[in-house]
Design an enzyme around this catalytic site. Structure first.
Site, PDB file in Angstrom:
ATOM      1  N   ASP A  12      -7.605 -26.482  16.223  1.00 39.29           N
ATOM      2  CA  ASP A  12      -6.618 -26.027  15.430  1.00 39.29           C
ATOM      3  C   ASP A  12      -7.162 -25.516  14.124  1.00 39.29           C
ATOM      4  O   ASP A  12      -8.076 -26.312  13.593  1.00 39.29           O
ATOM      5  CB  ASP A  12      -5.638 -27.167  15.194  1.00 39.29           C
ATOM      6  N   HIS A  29      -9.985 -16.781  15.078  1.00 38.62           N
ATOM      7  CA  HIS A  29     -10.226 -17.012  16.415  1.00 38.62           C
ATOM      8  C   HIS A  29     -11.703 -16.378  16.917  1.00 38.62           C
ATOM      9  O   HIS A  29     -12.394 -17.026  17.661  1.00 38.62           O
ATOM     10  CB  HIS A  29      -9.295 -16.369  17.414  1.00 38.62           C
ATOM     11  N   LEU A 124     -22.923 -30.520  32.368  1.00 42.61           N
ATOM     12  CA  LEU A 124     -21.600 -30.636  31.551  1.00 42.61           C
ATOM     13  C   LEU A 124     -20.756 -29.694  32.312  1.00 42.61           C
ATOM     14  O   LEU A 124     -21.020 -28.728  32.986  1.00 42.61           O
ATOM     15  CB  LEU A 124     -21.816 -29.996  30.239  1.00 42.61           C
TER      16      LEU A 124
HETATM   17  C1  FPP Z   1      -5.366 -22.905  16.974  1.00 43.78           C
HETATM   18  O1  FPP Z   1      -5.594 -22.172  15.720  1.00 43.78           O
HETATM   19  C2  FPP Z   1      -6.000 -21.976  18.013  1.00 43.78           C
HETATM   20  C3  FPP Z   1      -5.779 -21.683  19.093  1.00 43.78           C
HETATM   21  C4  FPP Z   1      -4.287 -21.298  19.585  1.00 43.78           C
HETATM   22  C5  FPP Z   1      -6.533 -20.677  20.122  1.00 43.78           C
HETATM   23  C6  FPP Z   1      -8.043 -21.288  20.290  1.00 43.78           C
HETATM   24  C7  FPP Z   1      -8.682 -20.315  20.586  1.00 43.78           C
HETATM   25  C8  FPP Z   1     -10.200 -20.357  20.134  1.00 43.78           C
HETATM   26  C9  FPP Z   1     -10.795 -21.476  19.472  1.00 43.78           C
HETATM   27  C10 FPP Z   1     -11.259 -19.314  20.147  1.00 43.78           C
HETATM   28  C11 FPP Z   1     -11.116 -18.610  21.526  1.00 43.78           C
HETATM   29  C12 FPP Z   1     -11.554 -19.724  22.582  1.00 43.78           C
HETATM   30  C13 FPP Z   1     -12.425 -19.241  23.305  1.00 43.78           C
HETATM   31  C14 FPP Z   1     -12.796 -20.462  24.583  1.00 43.78           C
HETATM   32  C15 FPP Z   1     -13.229 -17.950  23.803  1.00 43.78           C
HETATM   33  P1  FPP Z   1      -4.303 -21.585  15.038  1.00 43.78           P
HETATM   34  O2  FPP Z   1      -4.227 -20.056  15.161  1.00 43.78           O
HETATM   35  O3  FPP Z   1      -2.930 -22.242  15.558  1.00 43.78           O
HETATM   36  O4  FPP Z   1      -4.534 -21.883  13.600  1.00 43.78           O
HETATM   37  P2  FPP Z   1      -3.591 -22.278  12.492  1.00 43.78           P
HETATM   38  O5  FPP Z   1      -2.867 -23.403  12.505  1.00 43.78           O
HETATM   39  O6  FPP Z   1      -4.449 -22.348  11.118  1.00 43.78           O
HETATM   40  O7  FPP Z   1      -2.493 -21.228  12.136  1.00 43.78           O
END
Ligand code: FPP
Length: 226
Positions: A12, A29, A124
């Site tokens: 997050d 992201h 892994l």
């Molecule tokens: C949460 O941050 C993150 C997500 C919903 C997406 C997770 C994706 C990635 C880490 C990148 C892509 C992954 C791969 C495997 C290629 P948020 O957007 O909710 O952040 P915020 O709480 O600060 O708004």
């Protein structure tokens, strides 16, 4: 001594990381995907870690603006294409949990391709949770138990869960400062040790994970006993 066999992470903080820098959320992201790669290489090299499950897209994430959802889908597809080499070089098997049927045929094809190419690797297992939600997983398991006319027990329900093959979670970590589980691996985390880090996911490092594993070693796990 506790063994960190299965680590599960709620990644997050991507959006906030980008906003703090005056950038679009998608940049967070993008940077987050690099952290996924670094941690995967670290985990493959770690003597204890066998499974790394990452919450990449939840059943609730469809509620985000269409542009962000589309970007995440593209990012995922590009990641799997580009990082095939990382999986191969580090002996990483790629797996998923979640209902893939809602993804585009092209993304589903890429997911299946990466699974097929990496299926014999054992250093892994990296599990991406994609269109995943624990309540949905448990409901689908219950439906399968009923179809087989079996009694609903912890054993029959647990055995039919999609995540059953990866085993119980030892360390459940959430980055980004919030302290909640957001429908992630509720069953497999029944006895997980919980860690919450204020670090935003794009800033998360392998050093911080090492520190968390060291803390985990000092915790006294009782699994309901005394
Ligand atoms: C949460 O941050 C993150 C997500 C919903 C997406 C997770 C994706 C990635 C880490 C990148 C892509 C992954 C791969 C495997 C290629 P948020 O957007 O909710 O952040 P915020 O709480 O600060 O708004």
């Amino acid at each position: 001594m506790n063994t960190a066999r299965h680590i599960a992470i709620i990644m997050d903080g991507n959006g906030r990381w980008a906003k703090q820098r005056g950038m679009k959320r998608i940049k967070g992201h993008e940077r987050g995907a690099e952290v996924v790669r670094n941690l995967t290489v670290f985990a493959a090299d770690h003597p204890e870690i066998e499974v790394l499950t990452l919450y990449a897209f939840s059943t609730e994430n469809w509620k985000r603006p269409g542009m962000e959802v589309d970007f995440l889908m593209r990012l995922l597809k590009n990641y799997l294409e580009k990082e095939t080499e990382t999986y191969l070089r580090n002996g990483v098997r790629f797996e998923t949990i979640g209902d893939l049927s809602r993804f585009s045929p092209a993304l589903q094809k890429q997911i299946e391709k990466t699974k097929e190419i990496t299926k014999d690797f054992t250093r892994l297992t990296q599990v991406l949770a994609l269109n995943y939600g624990s309540m949905d997983e448990i409901a689908r398991s219950a439906a399968r138990v009923c179809e087989q006319n079996l009694p609903i027990t912890a054993e029959t329900l647990g055995a039919e869960l999609e995540s059953a093959r990866f085993g119980p979670v030892d360390i459940l970590l959430r980055t980004g400062g919030e302290q909640r589980l957001s429908n992630f691996l509720l069953w497999q985390s029944a006895y997980a040790e919980l860690f919450f880090s204020p670090t935003l996911w794009p800033d998360f490092t392998t050093e911080e994970l090492e520190e968390i594993i060291a803390q985990f070693k000092t915790r006294h796990r009782r699994f309901g006993g005394i």
